[in-house]
Each structure stands twice: as C-alpha cells, then as structure tokens.
Design an enzyme around this catalytic site. Structure first.
Site, PDB file in Angstrom:
ATOM      1  N   LYS A   1      -4.023  42.733  22.698  1.00  0.00           N
ATOM      2  CA  LYS A   1      -3.425  43.712  21.500  1.00  0.00           C
ATOM      3  C   LYS A   1      -3.072  43.000  20.288  1.00  0.00           C
ATOM      4  O   LYS A   1      -3.689  43.877  19.772  1.00  0.00           O
ATOM      5  CB  LYS A   1      -1.593  43.696  22.621  1.00  0.00           C
TER       6      LYS A   1
ATOM      7  N   GLU B   1      -5.483  31.766  24.342  1.00  0.00           N
ATOM      8  CA  GLU B   1      -6.397  31.742  25.518  1.00  0.00           C
ATOM      9  C   GLU B   1      -8.171  32.823  25.661  1.00  0.00           C
ATOM     10  O   GLU B   1      -8.997  32.424  25.565  1.00  0.00           O
ATOM     11  CB  GLU B   1      -6.172  32.450  27.083  1.00  0.00           C
TER      12      GLU B   1
ATOM     13  N   GLY C   1       1.786  45.108  25.914  1.00  0.00           N
ATOM     14  CA  GLY C   1       0.774  45.162  26.810  1.00  0.00           C
ATOM     15  C   GLY C   1       0.964  44.723  28.506  1.00  0.00           C
ATOM     16  O   GLY C   1      -0.112  45.718  28.959  1.00  0.00           O
ATOM     17  N   ARG C   2       2.008  44.542  29.008  1.00  0.00           N
ATOM     18  CA  ARG C   2       1.706  45.051  30.688  1.00  0.00           C
ATOM     19  C   ARG C   2       1.830  46.409  30.542  1.00  0.00           C
ATOM     20  O   ARG C   2       1.605  46.932  31.753  1.00  0.00           O
ATOM     21  CB  ARG C   2       2.936  43.840  31.049  1.00  0.00           C
TER      22      ARG C   2
ATOM     23  N   GLU D   1       8.234  39.666  33.759  1.00  0.00           N
ATOM     24  CA  GLU D   1       7.870  40.036  32.369  1.00  0.00           C
ATOM     25  C   GLU D   1       9.562  41.331  31.715  1.00  0.00           C
ATOM     26  O   GLU D   1       9.870  40.909  30.187  1.00  0.00           O
ATOM     27  CB  GLU D   1       6.927  40.198  31.298  1.00  0.00           C
TER      28      GLU D   1
ATOM     29  N   HIS E   1       0.360  37.234  58.650  1.00  0.00           N
ATOM     30  CA  HIS E   1       0.587  35.957  59.155  1.00  0.00           C
ATOM     31  C   HIS E   1       0.548  34.337  58.130  1.00  0.00           C
ATOM     32  O   HIS E   1      -0.024  33.706  58.487  1.00  0.00           O
ATOM     33  CB  HIS E   1      -1.277  36.319  59.980  1.00  0.00           C
TER      34      HIS E   1
ATOM     35  N   LYS F   1       4.625  28.278  24.159  1.00  0.00           N
ATOM     36  CA  LYS F   1       3.217  28.549  23.670  1.00  0.00           C
ATOM     37  C   LYS F   1       2.977  27.610  22.618  1.00  0.00           C
ATOM     38  O   LYS F   1       2.063  27.080  21.966  1.00  0.00           O
ATOM     39  CB  LYS F   1       3.206  29.894  22.929  1.00  0.00           C
TER      40      LYS F   1
HETATM   41  O1  F6P Z   1       2.170  35.676  26.248  1.00  0.00           O
HETATM   42  C1  F6P Z   1       2.860  36.903  26.678  1.00  0.00           C
HETATM   43  C2  F6P Z   1       2.151  38.422  26.942  1.00  0.00           C
HETATM   44  O2  F6P Z   1       2.241  38.709  25.261  1.00  0.00           O
HETATM   45  C3  F6P Z   1       2.032  39.723  26.982  1.00  0.00           C
HETATM   46  O3  F6P Z   1       3.130  40.056  26.965  1.00  0.00           O
HETATM   47  C4  F6P Z   1       0.757  39.754  27.032  1.00  0.00           C
HETATM   48  O4  F6P Z   1       0.098  41.058  28.113  1.00  0.00           O
HETATM   49  C5  F6P Z   1      -0.823  38.644  27.448  1.00  0.00           C
HETATM   50  O5  F6P Z   1       0.590  37.653  26.238  1.00  0.00           O
HETATM   51  C6  F6P Z   1      -1.435  38.748  26.051  1.00  0.00           C
HETATM   52  O6  F6P Z   1      -1.381  38.993  24.587  1.00  0.00           O
HETATM   53  P1  F6P Z   1      -2.637  40.444  24.108  1.00  0.00           P
HETATM   54  O7  F6P Z   1      -2.829  41.277  24.844  1.00  0.00           O
HETATM   55  O8  F6P Z   1      -1.967  40.282  22.939  1.00  0.00           O
HETATM   56  O9  F6P Z   1      -3.341  39.686  24.134  1.00  0.00           O
END
Ligand code: F6P
Length: 550
Positions: A215, A221, A276-277, A362, A393, A515
């Site tokens: 987003k 990462e 995002g979620r 979240e 199990h 972060k």
């Molecule tokens: O750090 C959490 C978060 O902001 C989530 O809410 C989101 O889904 C994820 O990181 C990834 O964010 P992006 O889509 O901006 O890379």
C-alpha cells in the site's frame, strides 16, 4: 459521530454484568436445549448469498438465551454500532487517528451504487482498476502477456507483507480448486532471505512475473525483497528494459513505484481509504484474479458485497455479523475469555486463521478509546486456529479440558472439492465437525465416566465439564462467493467488537515502535564495533550476534 462513552459506562453493559452474575456464569447450554425445543432454529441464522448459495450460522451452542441476546443487542444500540456502521458505509472519516475513511466496502460495490468519499464517487475509479485487473489477468492466463523471451508466464510471485500478503495467500490457497494448470502463484513476505531464496530456486526469470504489493511502497521488508528479486531477475535478463514485462506494482504510492523502476502503466492503484488488512478486495488481489480468473474474483467480491448489504440493512437481532461480534464481547468482557479459536474443517482454508489474526488483532488490539482515554475493560481477543482435524490431534486437549474458556468457531462446507473414496474423507471430516462441537457442549459427567468402568483417581481425568461454546458455520461449498461472504462476515464481526469497545479498529500505531528501533539497530549491525547503547539485555544479545555472525 460515535459515542465517546466508555462501553463500561453504558446502562446495557451494567445490565449485562448483573445478568452474568445472576444467570450467565452458571448458564448451562445443555439445560437450555432441554428446556427449549426450538433453540436451534431460534439461535441460528441462514445467510443467502446473491447466487442463492447459503451459509448456516448456528449460534445455539453459545452461552446465551433470548434475554442475554436482547441485552447484547441493546448494548450495540447504546454503543451506536449502527450509527458507526452507517458512517463507514457513507465514507465518513471513522478512522479518526489517521483522518481517513474506512471504505473497503466500496471495493466490492459491484452494483455500482453511489459510494462517495469526500464528495467524490468511488464506483468508477474502483471499476476502472478492476477492468485493468481483468485485462491484465486475462492476458497472463491466456499466455498473451509474455516475458522478455516471448514465453508465457508460468509463475507469479507476490512480494508483500501483512495485508499485502495474508489476504492473497489465504484466498489463493482457499480457492486452489479454481486455479488452472501451468500457472502457479508464490508468496514472499518474510525478510528472512530464506523465503525469497527458496521461492526463486526453481523459477525461471523468463517466465516469472513479480507483483510488488505494498500500500505504502515503503515497507522495509517488501522493498528489500523486491530489490533482491529485481537483482535476481536482471542477473538473467541482463537488460533493465525487460523489467516492464516482469514487474507490476499494487500500491497507492505512484511516486515510490516509479522510483523503484516499475513502469506506472503496470501499476494497479487504490486509495488510502483501504486499510492494509482490508485490501484483498483491491488491486492487492491481483494474484488472486490471475490465479482463479477474473470472473471468479468478481464472484468473490459479490459474495462480500452481499454480506455488506445484509450487515447494513438487517436489524441487529438478525444481523449475522452483529450477533457474532456481540457474542465475542459477551465472552471477552463478562466471562473474561482471552481467546477466540477459529477452526476450519477444510484443508483449503488452512491459512484462514492466520489471515483472521491480522484482521482481528491488528484491528482491535488497542487499549485507548475513540475518546482518547484508556479503556477500563478488555478489548481485542487473541485469535488463533488451525485446520481440523489436525487441530484436534494437537491442541484440542486444552479446549476440552483446560482451565480456560475458549469460544470457538468451526467452519465446514457440506460439499468437498475432492470427494475422494466415494466421499469417505468428507464424511469423516464432517463427523468430526459435528462431534467436536457436541462434545464441547455436552461434556461427560462423573456418572457417565463411572458407567464406562473407570474407577478411583482416574475418574476426574476422564470427565469433561462441557458447556464450552462454539459457533458452527456450515456452508454448502467453498466457492469464490462463499469465501467472499465468510471474510466479510469476519470483517464486520471485528467492526462490531471494535465499535462496542469504542476503539478505532482501523489504525495500527502499535506496529510503529518496533519498526523504528529495527532501523536504528540495522545501522548498528553494519558497523563492526560493539554497541554500547540499549538496555543490558538488548546490548548483550546484539554483541553476541555480532560475534557469532562473522
Ligand atoms: O506494519 C503493519 C502494516 O502496516 C500492516 O497494516 C500492513 O498490512 C502491512 O504493514 C504492509 O503494509 P504495506 O502494504 O504498506 O507494505
């Protein structure tokens, strides 16, 4: 606007506390069934999807009677849940700490109703992106979109994390039965180099398409993984002009996409009113559309849209997500349940609990209310789960006989996509779905244990208290529309919980601190010198890592 009262100050909350003390804590579901022959029909609701398919939500094995349910509904009313819901659907900025609308519901507005944010209709913009996704996914699936040597794409790698990963992973897994041969999807999320390395190991750059899903397009990462993927690609393709055929971006941030080197023609956008979620319905779902085909992706959106309309228009008493959310509040705040277990009796749904973890935790893992004061009650539950029958199990011992109350949702589809051995497997699976919920409710008494021949000290070990609540969710088949409906159900359950607790379910400030510290430590790891800052534990660990990683 929503209520600025703490939930615990509401009259219905106080009433529920009294009800819990008088009848709730000793409520016996078994007795309730014995007394009321219509309990099953009274406490279950059937959702009919737009395509006529149905999902049965059986709430009757929960620790509630009509009086309790009425009080929970009253709580929702006093907490202004309906008002907040209407504000969400009206595109109001209900995400107050980020001053944003919460409008993922507009992404599945396939009826093209007018849905505006800040005076601007969203239907056309959403539809345009979907049309772009349709063209692109069709071209990739038909082999018309070719790589730099003219070969068709065989592998799509989605690079993203959190909401830009969990939704697409879960949905592609859940709807694998709708995929086609010779076109595979892969997901790289973890910064651990192993994730990318293992994924790329068997792939050929000529036939691989990377979707960089972020987003913000600034998530450390994702950008690091994407850069490493680009490097891997260029080692084989040699020429940067080939990137256009092999990299697409799913993002709101055009500037960063361009900086990364992706042609913005290959960018699929969405707006910051998509959390995002809650983004699998947006361009973030492109890997899904490619994998299962756009028509199926549209069915998926429509299934969610049908639940949205149900949630928006059905009185709370019959509003399925509202009931699910209110039951969760009942257990969380009055029984002090800490957890919520979700068990899909469905191998294709094996990532569903992981997906729901981000959605629920979240969203509702907050302790400050919309009134900017600390809540004096529990909020977000700890959601966990695994597919059954594996879960049985492994950790079901604790669910049956542990000291904790673990409200659980069981999910099953009547029809399997793989009815092998004349449906033998499906029948065994289903029998466990029914048996587990029954066992958790009825338990086993001392007398029953003794009647089976157990004696002495063994007797209490073989007893089951029962009265452990479950909601059984029985679908006809896990189709794209059913899955869309199930996800939307949980989104709105999460919404109702958050609205009652009067917290903002749509920000995520809690992920920021870690972060920032990781950035600082990242720089320290680049230097050969021992660190001298931090607390003694963190310092000791960093320096040990430095010693051992050389
Ligand atoms: O750090 C959490 C978060 O902001 C989530 O809410 C989101 O889904 C994820 O990181 C990834 O964010 P992006 O889509 O901006 O890379």
């Amino acid at each position: 606007m929503s209520s600025f009262k703490l939930a615990s100050e509401l009259p219905a909350w106080k009433q529920l506390q009294e009800t819990y003390n008088s009848i709730g804590k000793d409520f016996s579901v078994k007795d309730a069934f014995a007394k009321d022959s219509s309990r099953f029909s009274e406490f279950s609701r059937t959702f009919e999807n737009f395509d006529g398919s149905k999902i049965l939500f059986d709430f009757s094995k929960n620790l509630v009677n009509k009086e309790i349910l009425n009080q929970l509904v009253q709580l929702a009313k006093e907490a202004n849940v309906e008002q907040l819901r209407d504000e969400m659907f009206a595109g109001k900025h209900i995400n107050t700490t980020e001053d944003r609308a919460v409008y993922h519901v507009a992404l599945r507005n396939r009826a093209l109703r007018k849905m505006a944010v800040d005076g601007k209709d969203t239907a056309k913009e959403v539809d345009d992106v979907l049309q772009h996704m349709k063209e692109f996914s069709n071209e990739v699936r038909d082999g018309k979109w070719t790589g730099y040597t003219g070969k068709a794409i065989t592998d799509v790698v989605n690079i993203g994390i959190g909401g830009s990963d969990l939704g697409p992973v879960m949905v592609t897994e859940a709807l694998k039965a709708y995929s086609k041969p010779n076109l595979d999807v892969h997901f790289v999320s973890n910064i651990d180099g192993t994730h990318l390395a293992e994924t790329l190991k068997n792939l050929n750059a000529e036939t691989t398409l990377f979707l960089i899903a972020s987003k913000t397009f600034t998530t450390a990462e994702t950008i690091t993984n994407a850069n490493s993927a680009k490097k891997w690609f260029l080692e084989q393709a040699k020429d940067a002009s080939h990137i256009a055929k092999h990299f697409a971006a799913l993002s709101t941030n055009e500037e960063e996409v361009a900086k990364f080197g992706i042609d913005t023609k290959n960018m699929f956008g969405f707006e910051n009113w998509v959390g995002g979620r809650y983004s699998v319905w947006s361009a973030i779902g492109l890997s899904v559309a490619i994998y299962i085909g756009f028509d199926n992706f549209e069915q998926f959106l429509k299934g969610a849209e049908a639940v949205d309309q149900h949630f928006l228009t059905t009185p709370l008493e019959n509003n399925i997500p509202a009931l699910g959310g209110l039951l969760s509040v009942w257990y969380n705040n009055f029984y002090n349940a800490q957890t919520h277990l979700v068990v899909p009796f469905d191998q294709y749904l094996h990532r569903f609990p992981a997906y729901l973890q981000q959605l629920s935790m979240e969203s509702n893992g907050k302790s400050v209310t919309r009134a900017n004061v600390h809540a004096n009650y529990e909020t977000g539950t700890i959601l966990f789960g695994e597919p059954a029958t594996n879960a049985q199990h492994s950790f079901f011992q604790l669910v049956h006989q542990g000291t904790k109350l673990i409200p659980s949702d069981f999910i099953l589809a009547a029809q399997s996509h793989n009815p092998i051995e004349n449906n033998l497997h499906q029948k065994m699976l289903a029998s466990n779905f029914f048996a587990q919920a029954e066992a958790l409710m009825v338990g086993k008494t001392t007398e029953e244990v003794k009647a089976e021949g157990a004696t002495g000290g063994l007797v209490p070990h073989k007893e089951f208290s029962g009265n452990r609540p479950t909601t059984s969710i029985l679908a006809q088949k896990i189709t794209p529309s059913t899955l869309g409906a199930l996800i939307a159900y949980y989104e709105h359950v999460t919404f109702v919980e958050g609205a009652v607790w009067n917290i903002n379910s749509f920000d995520q400030w809690g992920v920021e601190l870690g972060k920032v510290l990781a950035k600082v430590i990242g720089k320290e790891l680049d230097s050969e010198k021992k660190v001298e800052s931090h607390d003694a534990s963190t310092r000791g660990l960093i320096n040990q890592f430095k010693d051992w990683s050389i």
